[in-house]
Design a protein around this motif. Structure first.
Motif, mmCIF file in Angstrom:
data_model
loop_
_atom_site.group_PDB
_atom_site.id
_atom_site.type_symbol
_atom_site.label_atom_id
_atom_site.label_comp_id
_atom_site.label_asym_id
_atom_site.label_seq_id
_atom_site.Cartn_x
_atom_site.Cartn_y
_atom_site.Cartn_z
ATOM 1 N N PRO A 1 0.796 -1.227 0.000
ATOM 2 C CA PRO A 1 0.000 0.000 0.000
ATOM 3 C C PRO A 1 0.829 1.279 0.000
ATOM 4 N N ILE A 2 2.113 1.180 0.338
ATOM 5 C CA ILE A 2 2.975 2.377 0.370
ATOM 6 C C ILE A 2 3.745 2.532 -0.934
ATOM 7 N N LEU A 3 4.401 1.465 -1.376
ATOM 8 C CA LEU A 3 5.281 1.546 -2.545
ATOM 9 C C LEU A 3 4.587 1.154 -3.842
ATOM 10 N N GLY A 4 3.404 0.540 -3.744
ATOM 11 C CA GLY A 4 2.696 0.116 -4.939
ATOM 12 C C GLY A 4 2.932 -1.353 -5.255
ATOM 13 N N ASP A 5 2.227 -1.829 -6.257
ATOM 14 C CA ASP A 5 2.290 -3.231 -6.646
ATOM 15 C C ASP A 5 3.700 -3.606 -7.102
ATOM 16 N N VAL A 6 3.966 -4.910 -7.106
ATOM 17 C CA VAL A 6 5.266 -5.440 -7.518
ATOM 18 C C VAL A 6 5.201 -5.833 -8.988
ATOM 19 N N THR A 7 6.208 -5.426 -9.763
ATOM 20 C CA THR A 7 6.252 -5.774 -11.187
ATOM 21 C C THR A 7 7.252 -6.878 -11.488
ATOM 22 N N SER A 8 8.321 -6.965 -10.694
ATOM 23 C CA SER A 8 9.308 -8.029 -10.876
ATOM 24 C C SER A 8 10.036 -8.238 -9.563
ATOM 25 N N LEU A 9 10.666 -9.402 -9.430
ATOM 26 C CA LEU A 9 11.385 -9.689 -8.191
ATOM 27 C C LEU A 9 12.486 -10.705 -8.438
ATOM 28 N N THR A 10 13.424 -10.719 -7.501
ATOM 29 C CA THR A 10 14.493 -11.714 -7.465
ATOM 30 C C THR A 10 14.547 -12.287 -6.062
ATOM 31 N N ALA A 11 14.621 -13.601 -5.954
ATOM 32 C CA ALA A 11 14.688 -14.278 -4.659
ATOM 33 C C ALA A 11 15.980 -15.075 -4.572
ATOM 34 N N VAL A 12 16.615 -15.019 -3.404
ATOM 35 C CA VAL A 12 17.861 -15.757 -3.157
ATOM 36 C C VAL A 12 17.730 -16.475 -1.825
ATOM 37 N N ALA A 13 18.139 -17.732 -1.783
ATOM 38 C CA ALA A 13 18.060 -18.512 -0.556
ATOM 39 C C ALA A 13 19.178 -18.135 0.397
ATOM 40 N N GLY A 14 18.856 -18.050 1.682
ATOM 41 C CA GLY A 14 19.828 -17.821 2.732
ATOM 42 C C GLY A 14 19.959 -19.065 3.593
ATOM 43 N N PRO A 15 20.462 -18.932 4.822
ATOM 44 C CA PRO A 15 20.611 -20.106 5.690
ATOM 45 C C PRO A 15 19.260 -20.738 6.020
ATOM 46 N N LEU A 16 19.225 -22.062 6.004
ATOM 47 C CA LEU A 16 18.030 -22.823 6.364
ATOM 48 C C LEU A 16 16.819 -22.324 5.564
ATOM 49 N N ASP A 17 15.757 -21.827 6.239
ATOM 50 C CA ASP A 17 14.578 -21.408 5.472
ATOM 51 C C ASP A 17 14.628 -19.938 5.074
ATOM 52 N N THR A 18 15.719 -19.256 5.369
ATOM 53 C CA THR A 18 15.813 -17.814 5.115
ATOM 54 C C THR A 18 15.762 -17.512 3.617
ATOM 55 N N VAL A 19 15.008 -16.468 3.267
ATOM 56 C CA VAL A 19 14.891 -16.029 1.877
ATOM 57 C C VAL A 19 15.102 -14.520 1.837
ATOM 58 N N HIS A 20 15.865 -14.059 0.842
ATOM 59 C CA HIS A 20 16.055 -12.628 0.598
ATOM 60 C C HIS A 20 15.367 -12.280 -0.722
ATOM 61 N N LEU A 21 14.560 -11.229 -0.707
ATOM 62 C CA LEU A 21 13.850 -10.789 -1.904
ATOM 63 C C LEU A 21 14.257 -9.373 -2.266
ATOM 64 N N VAL A 22 14.346 -9.101 -3.557
ATOM 65 C CA VAL A 22 14.478 -7.748 -4.079
ATOM 66 C C VAL A 22 13.273 -7.511 -4.976
ATOM 67 N N LEU A 23 12.469 -6.497 -4.641
ATOM 68 C CA LEU A 23 11.240 -6.217 -5.360
ATOM 69 C C LEU A 23 11.351 -4.901 -6.124
ATOM 70 N N ARG A 24 10.790 -4.884 -7.331
ATOM 71 C CA ARG A 24 10.639 -3.655 -8.100
ATOM 72 C C ARG A 24 9.161 -3.280 -8.082
ATOM 73 N N HIS A 25 8.864 -2.055 -7.666
ATOM 74 C CA HIS A 25 7.475 -1.629 -7.522
ATOM 75 C C HIS A 25 7.038 -0.774 -8.701
ATOM 76 N N VAL A 26 5.733 -0.721 -8.912
ATOM 77 C CA VAL A 26 5.176 -0.092 -10.101
ATOM 78 C C VAL A 26 5.531 1.384 -10.196
ATOM 79 N N GLY A 27 5.704 2.058 -9.075
ATOM 80 C CA GLY A 27 6.028 3.476 -9.103
ATOM 81 C C GLY A 27 7.498 3.773 -9.305
ATOM 82 N N GLY A 28 8.340 2.729 -9.398
ATOM 83 C CA GLY A 28 9.767 2.919 -9.621
ATOM 84 C C GLY A 28 10.629 2.627 -8.414
#
Length: 299
Positions: A184-211
């Motif tokens: 609701p603050i940055l807007g919808d997500v248009t693309s993303l990249t996910a990388v696995a970390g230790p155990l169940d940890t996940v790191h995400l990089v999101l690109r939002h519709v507003g830039g």
């Protein structure tokens, strides 16, 4: 409105049942669970019947509050909507996009209201903060850490026995919380990249519709001493941080029920309706595809 509770586990017993018994806009009418004896016991704590027959309960109520794993929630939500019941749903709405879409379609087809209970989204300090940051705009980056210790060796979490959390991990358990605030603050997500970390940890990089872009660190296996949550936004208004939660989920659930009551009375969909729940599932499913492919994916 008469409301029934579907579920008898720790979340149902500790949060949902007490709130349903207290909320002034609803009459707590009964409990159904997959174990009839557990439904009877939980119902007895609040002076309501424990129903062994789900269809009977659905016929006797106007709404249901679902406190069950996402592996079974979608089917039951569709069944309740087909019976004309308004829906208070838990997050995630489902674990697949088709299942989440079925819930949305059922609410539309049967004209019932829905609210997904994202606990932080209904926090007393968080609601005005989210609204203020959305109104301010001009955000450049966001950062969100949701680092839990549910499955840490020294954890005492009552949810450590949760089979679906063990199977799906932090992405699907705490990922929805982070998305419920960021979108609701940055807007919808248009693309993303996910990388696995230790155990169940996940790191995400999101690109939002507003830039804007945002990063998420999600885990349920952080050592207890290293766990915690936080969110930071940077942009034209400077740097701001999500207020720390100073209350438990009971107060938040009261507000979620307020929202469901208002949506029923006005006919206006709430921003956290099943449709928003579907969008979070679409983003989480895209993150799984990114993890599997090792590349950025469109959402």
């Amino acid at each position: 409105m008469r409301i029934g509770l579907l579920g008898t586990g720790p979340w149902a017993e500790r949060v949902h049942a007490p709130v349903l018994a207290e909320h002034p806009a609803f009459e707590f009418a009964g409990v159904w669970g997959r174990r009839p004896e557990a439904a009877a016991a939980l119902g007895a704590q609040h002076g309501v019947p424990g129903q062994a027959d789900l269809d009977r309960l659905l016929a006797e109520v106007d709404a249901v509050s679902i406190a069950l794993p996402p592996t079974v929630q979608a089917d039951l939500a569709v069944r309740a909507a087909e019976a004309g019941c308004h829906l208070l749903l838990d997050k995630p709405v489902a674990l697949t996009v088709p299942d989440a879409r079925r819930v949305v379609e059922a609410t539309g087809r049967n004209g019932v209201a829905s609210v997904v209970f994202f606990t932080v989204r209904f926090g007393g300090d968080q609601i005005p903060w989210i609204e203020a940051q959305a109104a301010a705009g001009g955000w450049f980056t966001g950062r969100s850490d949701w680092l839990g210790s549910v499955f840490a060796p020294d954890s005492t979490s009552p949810y450590a026995a949760s089979a679906w959390r063990k199977d799906k991990g932090a992405l699907w358990d705490v990922g929805p919380h982070a998305l419920s605030v960021l979108l609701p603050i940055l807007g919808d997500v248009t693309s993303l990249t996910a990388v696995a970390g230790p155990l169940d940890t996940v790191h995400l990089v999101l690109r939002h519709v507003g830039g804007a872009s945002s990063t998420l660190a999600l885990s349920l296996t952080v050592p207890v001493a290293g766990g915690g949550t936080g969110m930071e936004l940077r942009g034209e208004a400077g740097t701001v941080h999500l207020p720390e939660r100073g209350e438990g989920p009971i107060a938040a659930l009261h507000r979620a029920l307020d929202a469901l009551d208002e949506s029923v009375r006005t006919g206006e969909p709430h921003p956290c309706s099943a449709a928003f729940g579907l969008r979070t599932v679409e983003i989480l499913a895209a993150a799984e595809r990114s993890l599997a492919a090792g590349t950025t994916v469109a959402v």
